[in-house]
Write an enzyme that holds these catalytic residues in place. Sequence first.
Site, PDB file in Angstrom:
ATOM      1  N   GLU A  40       3.808  -3.667  -2.199  1.00  0.00           N
ATOM      2  CA  GLU A  40       2.554  -4.421  -2.796  1.00  0.00           C
ATOM      3  C   GLU A  40       2.521  -4.216  -4.402  1.00  0.00           C
ATOM      4  O   GLU A  40       2.341  -3.027  -4.567  1.00  0.00           O
ATOM      5  CB  GLU A  40       1.238  -4.345  -2.410  1.00  0.00           C
ATOM      6  CG  GLU A  40       0.090  -4.835  -2.936  1.00  0.00           C
ATOM      7  CD  GLU A  40      -1.304  -4.230  -2.568  1.00  0.00           C
ATOM      8  OE1 GLU A  40      -2.279  -4.108  -3.303  1.00  0.00           O
ATOM      9  OE2 GLU A  40      -1.292  -3.652  -1.396  1.00  0.00           O
ATOM     10  N   LYS A 129      -7.983  -5.789   5.893  1.00  0.00           N
ATOM     11  CA  LYS A 129      -7.915  -4.493   5.244  1.00  0.00           C
ATOM     12  C   LYS A 129      -9.160  -4.016   4.825  1.00  0.00           C
ATOM     13  O   LYS A 129     -10.130  -4.492   4.152  1.00  0.00           O
ATOM     14  CB  LYS A 129      -7.397  -4.996   3.812  1.00  0.00           C
ATOM     15  CG  LYS A 129      -7.468  -3.926   2.707  1.00  0.00           C
ATOM     16  CD  LYS A 129      -6.800  -4.404   1.436  1.00  0.00           C
ATOM     17  CE  LYS A 129      -7.141  -3.573   0.224  1.00  0.00           C
ATOM     18  NZ  LYS A 129      -6.799  -3.996  -0.965  1.00  0.00           N
TER      19      LYS A 129
END
Length: 207
Positions: A40, A129
Amino acid sequence: MTLDDALAQCPVVAIVRGIRPDEVLDHAAALLEAGVPGIEVPLNSPDPIESVRALATEFGDRMVVGAGTVLTPERVEAVAQAGGRIIISPNTRPEVIRRTVELGLDPAPGFATPSEAFTAIEAGARHLKLFPAATYGSVHVKQIKAVLPPEAVVWAVGGVGPDSMAEWWAAGCRAFGLGGELYRAGQSVAETREKARRVVEAARALR
């Protein structure tokens, strides 16, 4: 590679905040060599879309590539155009999640409360998340998991490292986003490789 495929190999996504496009491929290669198949690039890094594009071109068949700190639908579209597959956010914003799903990408929005988790699920997210995880603790995950649908995949992100992954796994987390435990801006490729080996060793012990 899809997000589910990557997490099945190793339940870790590397957060390479602050990385530059001219160095991202070398660090990604080190991560992949060690066994980390997800990466990411936070959008508050230098030229992040260029880094996503380079990663998708070079490693898209072997790594799941995407962006973090994605706050608007317009930024979702920019990541998609660059070849990113995952859209990770620190917050729960339904319009970001919906646009991600519309484009065939995987959202992983940040949440803290059951209300935020269900808002994200209703907008189309399956990966959730918990951020910042260390603020809430693994017991928080265990309690929330009791009411979430079984297909929801809870990530622990923020203040989590190889020494604490087993605790979060036992509470019900099935993925981890690791930043400083894998990469800090300016570190060497060798350091990235060594950190990644330690993280992958801890992740394999979870199985």
